[in-house]
Motif scaffolding. Structure first.
Motif, mmCIF file in Angstrom:
data_model
loop_
_atom_site.group_PDB
_atom_site.id
_atom_site.type_symbol
_atom_site.label_atom_id
_atom_site.label_comp_id
_atom_site.label_asym_id
_atom_site.label_seq_id
_atom_site.Cartn_x
_atom_site.Cartn_y
_atom_site.Cartn_z
ATOM 1 N N SER A 75 39.563 54.757 42.177
ATOM 2 C CA SER A 75 39.509 53.834 41.314
ATOM 3 C C SER A 75 38.923 52.727 42.120
ATOM 4 C CB SER A 75 40.717 53.309 40.765
ATOM 5 O OG SER A 75 41.901 53.194 41.905
ATOM 6 N N GLY A 76 39.077 52.535 43.463
ATOM 7 C CA GLY A 76 38.164 51.663 44.365
ATOM 8 C C GLY A 76 38.952 50.244 44.394
ATOM 9 N N SER A 77 38.023 49.104 44.779
ATOM 10 C CA SER A 77 38.902 48.041 44.930
ATOM 11 C C SER A 77 38.990 47.228 43.547
ATOM 12 C CB SER A 77 38.028 47.326 46.172
ATOM 13 O OG SER A 77 36.696 46.937 45.486
ATOM 14 N N GLY A 78 37.974 47.558 42.606
ATOM 15 C CA GLY A 78 38.029 46.709 41.315
ATOM 16 C C GLY A 78 38.085 47.966 40.210
ATOM 17 N N PRO A 79 39.257 48.338 39.855
ATOM 18 C CA PRO A 79 39.492 49.665 38.869
ATOM 19 C C PRO A 79 39.123 48.881 37.468
ATOM 20 C CG PRO A 79 41.633 48.597 39.390
ATOM 21 C CD PRO A 79 40.638 47.971 40.380
ATOM 22 N N VAL A 80 37.979 48.659 36.995
ATOM 23 C CA VAL A 80 37.471 48.123 35.946
ATOM 24 C C VAL A 80 38.079 49.034 34.512
ATOM 25 C CG1 VAL A 80 35.279 49.032 35.648
ATOM 26 C CG2 VAL A 80 35.700 47.060 34.624
ATOM 27 N N ILE A 81 37.915 50.466 34.664
ATOM 28 C CA ILE A 81 38.474 51.120 33.564
ATOM 29 C C ILE A 81 39.635 51.116 33.468
ATOM 30 C CG2 ILE A 81 38.541 53.746 33.174
ATOM 31 C CD1 ILE A 81 35.907 54.237 34.412
ATOM 32 N N THR A 82 40.560 51.287 34.461
ATOM 33 C CA THR A 82 41.873 51.086 34.286
ATOM 34 C C THR A 82 42.355 49.722 33.441
ATOM 35 O OG1 THR A 82 42.670 52.370 36.008
ATOM 36 C CG2 THR A 82 44.263 50.827 35.472
ATOM 37 N N SER A 83 41.592 48.695 33.933
ATOM 38 C CA SER A 83 41.828 47.386 33.556
ATOM 39 C C SER A 83 41.339 47.374 31.793
ATOM 40 C CB SER A 83 40.967 46.166 34.235
ATOM 41 O OG SER A 83 40.920 45.093 33.428
ATOM 42 N N LEU A 84 40.394 48.211 31.545
ATOM 43 C CA LEU A 84 39.899 47.896 30.260
ATOM 44 C C LEU A 84 40.719 48.674 29.462
ATOM 45 C CD1 LEU A 84 35.964 48.265 30.637
ATOM 46 C CD2 LEU A 84 37.442 46.032 29.884
ATOM 47 N N LEU A 85 41.422 49.799 29.750
ATOM 48 C CA LEU A 85 42.180 50.731 29.035
ATOM 49 C C LEU A 85 43.478 50.080 28.924
ATOM 50 C CD1 LEU A 85 40.992 54.244 30.347
ATOM 51 C CD2 LEU A 85 40.788 53.317 27.634
ATOM 52 N N THR A 86 43.812 49.511 30.044
ATOM 53 C CA THR A 86 45.457 48.849 30.031
ATOM 54 C C THR A 86 45.463 47.953 29.146
ATOM 55 O OG1 THR A 86 45.793 49.372 32.484
ATOM 56 C CG2 THR A 86 47.311 47.615 31.353
ATOM 57 N N GLU A 87 44.425 46.896 28.780
ATOM 58 C CA GLU A 87 44.163 45.773 27.978
ATOM 59 C C GLU A 87 44.492 46.740 26.435
ATOM 60 O OE1 GLU A 87 40.693 43.764 28.416
ATOM 61 O OE2 GLU A 87 41.126 43.035 30.244
ATOM 62 N N LYS A 88 43.892 47.572 26.228
ATOM 63 C CA LYS A 88 44.219 48.379 25.101
ATOM 64 C C LYS A 88 45.519 49.075 24.853
ATOM 65 C CE LYS A 88 39.357 49.861 24.681
ATOM 66 N NZ LYS A 88 38.841 49.577 23.274
ATOM 67 N N GLY A 89 46.066 48.974 25.970
ATOM 68 C CA GLY A 89 47.687 49.419 25.718
ATOM 69 C C GLY A 89 47.848 51.021 26.400
ATOM 70 N N TYR A 90 46.730 51.378 27.155
ATOM 71 C CA TYR A 90 46.875 52.580 27.524
ATOM 72 C C TYR A 90 47.565 52.806 28.614
ATOM 73 C CZ TYR A 90 43.464 54.638 24.372
ATOM 74 O OH TYR A 90 42.786 55.049 23.068
#
Length: 198
Positions: A75-90
């Protein structure tokens, strides 16, 4: 088999899977590798970065929901995919050997796994894909993003090989070899978005 010698670096071609790989003598040390990653502008709020990963986010959004479990592998130092999906409730968690080395995450199984701009960094792709396959639930999918090499590309001038942390370059034949080697049931290639299905 030697593929090309560029300045001080030697690249080899795998006769089995048709990948191109950097000679291990040219690998960075772990400290140098982490320093290189810290130079990446991985701001999760950067619109350009969000657009870059949007094919993965959109694909997962169509096929999965908050009841499914996901892993952002590398995921690296800036996990943007996780951030975007978490915002959707994933329900997705991260793992990264440098920035989130929580090995307990590798003891579970997941409905989907994200591997975005990671597989070109694998020193031992066979070991890594074996691990990723083992982490998928039956029917799960592995979403990868990398730039594929083909014979129409002039490797000497190809920008993707210039990053010193990029050590393994895949062709479509390589992806098919991985599918067959690890018995994935599905391989879908959408430009530089690659989906393996378990």
């Amino acid at each position: 088999m030697l593929f090309v010698h560029i300045e001080e670096r030697k690249f080899f071609s795998c006769t089995k899977c048709k990948a191109i790989l950097l000679h291990p003598l040219h690998y960075l040390s772990p400290e140098e590798e982490k320093e290189r990653y810290l130079l990446h502008q991985n701001d999760i709020h950067d619109i350009g970065y969000q657009n870059f990963v949007s094919p993965i986010v959109q694909s997962i959004s169509k096929e999965y929901n908050a009841n499914h479990t996901g892993l952002d592998f590398g995921s690296g130092s800036g996990p943007v995919i996780t951030s975007l999906l978490t915002e959707k409730g994933y329900n997705i968690i991260t793992y990264d050997p440098f920035f989130d080395p929580n090995n307990s995450t590798l003891e579970n199984k997941y409905d989907y796994i994200v591997c975005c701009e990671v597989m070109e960094h694998f020193y031992n792709p066979s070991r890594e894909f074996s691990l990723l396959f083992s982490l998928l639930n039956p029917g799960g999918k592995l979403y990868c993003k990398t730039s594929l090499y083909n014979k129409n590309i002039d490797f000497r001038s190809w920008w993707y090989k210039n990053d010193p942390t990029h050590v393994f370059f895949y062709t479509k034949d390589t992806l098919l070899w991985i599918k067959n080697r690890f018995k994935f049931k599905l391989l879908e290639i959408r430009e530089d978005l690659i989906i393996f299905g378990n």
